[in-house]
Design a protein around this motif. Structure first.
Motif, PDB file in Angstrom:
ATOM      1  N   GLY A  95      60.915  48.974  26.875  1.00 34.08           N
ATOM      2  CA  GLY A  95      61.370  48.593  28.205  1.00 34.08           C
ATOM      3  C   GLY A  95      60.661  47.347  28.709  1.00 34.08           C
ATOM      4  O   GLY A  95      59.493  47.103  28.395  1.00 34.08           O
ATOM      5  N   PHE A  96      61.370  46.540  29.467  1.00 34.71           N
ATOM      6  CA  PHE A  96      60.835  45.290  30.018  1.00 34.71           C
ATOM      7  C   PHE A  96      60.217  45.564  31.383  1.00 34.71           C
ATOM      8  O   PHE A  96      60.801  46.258  32.217  1.00 34.71           O
ATOM      9  CB  PHE A  96      61.967  44.265  30.154  1.00 34.71           C
ATOM     10  N   ILE A  97      59.022  45.059  31.614  1.00 32.28           N
ATOM     11  CA  ILE A  97      58.337  45.247  32.894  1.00 32.28           C
ATOM     12  C   ILE A  97      58.654  44.068  33.806  1.00 32.28           C
ATOM     13  O   ILE A  97      58.280  42.922  33.509  1.00 32.28           O
ATOM     14  CB  ILE A  97      56.815  45.397  32.696  1.00 32.28           C
ATOM     15  N   ASP A  98      59.373  44.338  34.887  1.00 27.24           N
ATOM     16  CA  ASP A  98      59.811  43.280  35.803  1.00 27.24           C
ATOM     17  C   ASP A  98      58.685  42.818  36.731  1.00 27.24           C
ATOM     18  O   ASP A  98      57.694  43.528  36.944  1.00 27.24           O
ATOM     19  CB  ASP A  98      60.969  43.785  36.664  1.00 27.24           C
ATOM     20  N   ASN A  99      58.861  41.622  37.285  1.00 25.02           N
ATOM     21  CA  ASN A  99      57.939  41.058  38.277  1.00 25.02           C
ATOM     22  C   ASN A  99      56.500  41.039  37.779  1.00 25.02           C
ATOM     23  O   ASN A  99      55.564  41.412  38.488  1.00 25.02           O
ATOM     24  CB  ASN A  99      58.024  41.846  39.593  1.00 25.02           C
ATOM     25  N   ALA A 100      56.330  40.597  36.538  1.00 23.31           N
ATOM     26  CA  ALA A 100      54.989  40.562  35.947  1.00 23.31           C
ATOM     27  C   ALA A 100      54.873  39.366  35.007  1.00 23.31           C
ATOM     28  O   ALA A 100      55.869  38.871  34.484  1.00 23.31           O
ATOM     29  CB  ALA A 100      54.706  41.857  35.203  1.00 23.31           C
ATOM     30  N   GLU A 101      53.638  38.904  34.819  1.00 24.16           N
ATOM     31  CA  GLU A 101      53.380  37.779  33.919  1.00 24.16           C
ATOM     32  C   GLU A 101      52.015  37.942  33.270  1.00 24.16           C
ATOM     33  O   GLU A 101      51.194  38.757  33.712  1.00 24.16           O
ATOM     34  CB  GLU A 101      53.434  36.457  34.691  1.00 24.16           C
ATOM     35  N   THR A 102      51.784  37.195  32.200  1.00 19.95           N
ATOM     36  CA  THR A 102      50.485  37.221  31.527  1.00 19.95           C
ATOM     37  C   THR A 102      49.921  35.804  31.465  1.00 19.95           C
ATOM     38  O   THR A 102      50.650  34.822  31.613  1.00 19.95           O
ATOM     39  CB  THR A 102      50.604  37.776  30.091  1.00 19.95           C
ATOM     40  N   PHE A 103      48.609  35.706  31.227  1.00 23.26           N
ATOM     41  CA  PHE A 103      47.923  34.413  31.163  1.00 23.26           C
ATOM     42  C   PHE A 103      47.026  34.381  29.932  1.00 23.26           C
ATOM     43  O   PHE A 103      46.470  35.412  29.532  1.00 23.26           O
ATOM     44  CB  PHE A 103      47.067  34.193  32.419  1.00 23.26           C
ATOM     45  N   ASP A 104      46.856  33.193  29.333  1.00 25.30           N
ATOM     46  CA  ASP A 104      46.007  33.064  28.151  1.00 25.30           C
ATOM     47  C   ASP A 104      44.526  32.984  28.500  1.00 25.30           C
ATOM     48  O   ASP A 104      43.671  33.323  27.680  1.00 25.30           O
ATOM     49  CB  ASP A 104      46.411  31.827  27.347  1.00 25.30           C
ATOM     50  N   THR A 105      44.220  32.509  29.693  1.00 30.36           N
ATOM     51  CA  THR A 105      42.824  32.411  30.124  1.00 30.36           C
ATOM     52  C   THR A 105      42.699  32.937  31.560  1.00 30.36           C
ATOM     53  O   THR A 105      43.682  33.039  32.290  1.00 30.36           O
ATOM     54  CB  THR A 105      42.306  30.955  30.081  1.00 30.36           C
ATOM     55  N   ILE A 106      41.468  33.251  31.940  1.00 31.13           N
ATOM     56  CA  ILE A 106      41.186  33.752  33.285  1.00 31.13           C
ATOM     57  C   ILE A 106      41.357  32.627  34.303  1.00 31.13           C
ATOM     58  O   ILE A 106      40.792  31.528  34.138  1.00 31.13           O
ATOM     59  CB  ILE A 106      39.750  34.304  33.372  1.00 31.13           C
ATOM     60  N   ALA A 107      42.118  32.895  35.356  1.00 29.95           N
ATOM     61  CA  ALA A 107      42.377  31.867  36.373  1.00 29.95           C
ATOM     62  C   ALA A 107      41.232  31.741  37.375  1.00 29.95           C
ATOM     63  O   ALA A 107      40.845  30.638  37.759  1.00 29.95           O
ATOM     64  CB  ALA A 107      43.680  32.180  37.105  1.00 29.95           C
ATOM     65  N   VAL A 121      47.192  41.632  29.359  1.00 27.96           N
ATOM     66  CA  VAL A 121      47.140  42.252  30.690  1.00 27.96           C
ATOM     67  C   VAL A 121      48.261  41.679  31.542  1.00 27.96           C
ATOM     68  O   VAL A 121      48.331  40.468  31.766  1.00 27.96           O
ATOM     69  CB  VAL A 121      45.780  42.000  31.375  1.00 27.96           C
ATOM     70  N   MET A 122      49.144  42.542  32.037  1.00 31.90           N
ATOM     71  CA  MET A 122      50.260  42.098  32.872  1.00 31.90           C
ATOM     72  C   MET A 122      49.841  42.101  34.334  1.00 31.90           C
ATOM     73  O   MET A 122      49.265  43.087  34.829  1.00 31.90           O
ATOM     74  CB  MET A 122      51.478  42.997  32.673  1.00 31.90           C
ATOM     75  N   ILE A 123      50.125  40.989  35.003  1.00 29.81           N
ATOM     76  CA  ILE A 123      49.759  40.796  36.402  1.00 29.81           C
ATOM     77  C   ILE A 123      51.018  40.764  37.263  1.00 29.81           C
ATOM     78  O   ILE A 123      51.982  40.055  36.948  1.00 29.81           O
ATOM     79  CB  ILE A 123      48.976  39.479  36.588  1.00 29.81           C
ATOM     80  N   ASP A 124      51.019  41.526  38.353  1.00 28.67           N
ATOM     81  CA  ASP A 124      52.155  41.552  39.276  1.00 28.67           C
ATOM     82  C   ASP A 124      52.306  40.174  39.918  1.00 28.67           C
ATOM     83  O   ASP A 124      51.354  39.631  40.481  1.00 28.67           O
ATOM     84  CB  ASP A 124      51.902  42.623  40.342  1.00 28.67           C
ATOM     85  N   THR A 125      53.508  39.604  39.823  1.00 29.58           N
ATOM     86  CA  THR A 125      53.733  38.258  40.358  1.00 29.58           C
ATOM     87  C   THR A 125      53.707  38.220  41.875  1.00 29.58           C
ATOM     88  O   THR A 125      53.584  37.145  42.470  1.00 29.58           O
ATOM     89  CB  THR A 125      55.097  37.713  39.866  1.00 29.58           C
ATOM     90  N   ARG A 126      53.795  39.384  42.526  1.00 29.16           N
ATOM     91  CA  ARG A 126      53.854  39.405  43.982  1.00 29.16           C
ATOM     92  C   ARG A 126      52.483  39.510  44.632  1.00 29.16           C
ATOM     93  O   ARG A 126      52.246  38.924  45.691  1.00 29.16           O
ATOM     94  CB  ARG A 126      54.756  40.553  44.449  1.00 29.16           C
ATOM     95  N   ASP A 127      51.567  40.272  44.023  1.00 34.46           N
ATOM     96  CA  ASP A 127      50.261  40.447  44.670  1.00 34.46           C
ATOM     97  C   ASP A 127      49.071  40.110  43.770  1.00 34.46           C
ATOM     98  O   ASP A 127      47.919  40.232  44.186  1.00 34.46           O
ATOM     99  CB  ASP A 127      50.118  41.866  45.214  1.00 34.46           C
ATOM    100  N   GLY A 128      49.341  39.681  42.531  1.00 38.29           N
ATOM    101  CA  GLY A 128      48.258  39.266  41.643  1.00 38.29           C
ATOM    102  C   GLY A 128      47.435  40.402  41.072  1.00 38.29           C
ATOM    103  O   GLY A 128      46.358  40.172  40.517  1.00 38.29           O
ATOM    104  N   LYS A 129      47.933  41.643  41.167  1.00 36.60           N
ATOM    105  CA  LYS A 129      47.177  42.793  40.671  1.00 36.60           C
ATOM    106  C   LYS A 129      47.637  43.199  39.271  1.00 36.60           C
ATOM    107  O   LYS A 129      48.809  43.060  38.921  1.00 36.60           O
ATOM    108  CB  LYS A 129      47.313  43.973  41.634  1.00 36.60           C
ATOM    109  N   ALA A 130      46.695  43.707  38.483  1.00 40.52           N
ATOM    110  CA  ALA A 130      47.016  44.167  37.136  1.00 40.52           C
ATOM    111  C   ALA A 130      47.885  45.414  37.211  1.00 40.52           C
ATOM    112  O   ALA A 130      47.615  46.323  38.002  1.00 40.52           O
ATOM    113  CB  ALA A 130      45.739  44.470  36.370  1.00 40.52           C
TER     114      ALA A 130
END
Length: 376
Positions: free
Chosen positions: A122-134, A234-243
């Motif tokens: 299943g695809f997790i909506d409203n989420a993104e990943t990053f290669d390095t710590i922001a 680690v998937m981060i919520d695009t709306r609030d920046g939480k894992a």
């Protein structure tokens, strides 16, 4: 690839995607992500309910028994979904578990005419990943994700999981492989970079057994682990920046949680990333370490034992060294395991990890103080 060949490939992928039970018709299949092991595709459906799912072809050269990989994933998913019914665990936050989709025949995988092994997730909506710590907030969320993951499976009996990658993260085994390759390596006029790596390994090989010795002495014990908790898993919520999730579950298996802790901090606390060309400038950020470890221990205190804290520093140092050792071994062997873009790629990767290890060693006192501070 010409247009006809590309069209046939897309038709094949569409046919495979249609083997799985979905709420709509498949309308598009396209390559997705930058994974180095499995073939990954994003499938788009004509459904309002669920618009996408992930289709993956498991690399059977790496995962020799993919049926066991899927069994572990199913065992993990069922256990975590049960645990999540206890809302106190999630601190009233969103937490997603990747859903395994079944085929029309009620199987968790599909084997095509080429004997390739496919699965759908299943695809997790409203989420993104990053290669390095922001930033430090991101670091804390990455730590939280690993802590939540460990917390949710801390009571899963380790004997319920198959060891799908025997020897994975067992540094003495990688050291033995290196020594076997080194016997056959006889390049003349070794470069300064190669000499640096050879000396680096030679002066640390006796210490490489630190975690395995601790396990043999019953100071540490096997638990369920993720196996590859890098920052970009680690998937981060695009709306609030939480894992909201820790993905890529192929390596879920029995192991020491220190493999996960060390790998997460190794990948997270190197601001320049694993593929930087400026290896001499690589350093371990204690600032990121403090935030990441704080986020982890926020939810990991419930199951960590006193001895676990004693080996966290060793884990951070060891896993960085181990990855450098694996890259360098592969370079000496002719780049037979890791995908490379040029002949010196694995040497460059090894230099990054060894320089990171060096930075960790130079800051041992500071890192141990952070661990002590966050543990209390």
């Amino acid at each position: 690839m010409n247009a006809n060949t590309q069209g046939r490939a897309l038709n094949k992928f569409t046919d495979i995607a249609n083997q799985f039970e979905t709420p709509g018709k498949v309308i598009q299949v396209e390559e997705f992500g930058h994974g180095n092991i499995n073939g990954t595709f994003l499938v788009t459906l004509d459904s309002v309910e669920e618009k996408h799912f992930i289709l993956q072809r498991i690399n059977q050269n790496v995962f020799r028994e993919p049926v066991l990989v899927m069994r572990n994933m199913t065992t993990f998913s069922n256990h975590v979904r049960q645990r999540l019914q206890d809302t106190s665990l999630t601190f009233n936050r969103r937490w997603e578990v990747p859903k395994v989709l079944l085929t029309q025949n009620n199987q968790n995988h599909f084997i095509d005419s080429d004997n390739s092994f496919w699965r759908a997730i299943g695809f997790i909506d409203n989420a993104e990943t990053f290669d390095t710590i922001a930033d430090n907030k991101h670091a804390s969320e990455v730590g939280y994700a690993l802590g939540m993951f460990h917390n949710l499976i801390s009571d899963l009996p380790v004997e319920n999981l198959a060891d799908t990658l025997p020897g994975f993260h067992i540094t003495p085994i990688y050291l033995k492989q290196y020594e076997n390759v080194l016997i056959q390596y006889a390049a003349t006029g070794k470069s300064p970079e190669v000499e640096y790596c050879l000396k680096f390994i030679s002066t640390r090989k006796d210490w490489a057994h630190v975690l395995e010795n601790a396990q043999m002495q019953s100071r540490l014990h096997l638990r369920p682990i993720h196996g590859d908790p890098k920052v970009n898993n680690v998937m981060i919520d695009t709306r609030d920046g939480k894992a909201i999730s820790l993905i890529d579950l192929d390596t879920v298996k029995p192991g020491l949680v220190h493999y996960d802790i060390g790998d997460c901090l190794r990948s997270g606390c190197n601001p320049l990333g694993e593929e930087t060309e400026f290896w001499e400038k690589v350093s371990f950020s204690t600032d990121i370490c403090e935030s990441l470890l704080g986020g982890y221990l926020e939810v990991a205190r419930d199951f960590l034992e006193e001895n676990d804290y004693l080996y966290i520093y060793d884990a951070i140092r060891l896993i960085a060294f181990e990855l450098g050792l694996r890259f360098f071994t592969d370079y000496l062997a002719g780049n037979v395991y890791f995908k490379v873009k040029h002949p010196e790629h694995n040497l460059a990767r090894a230099l990054v990890q060894f320089k990171l290890t060096e930075s960790i060693e130079m800051q041992e006192s500071s890192i141990r103080k952070i661990i002590s501070r966050k543990a209390n």
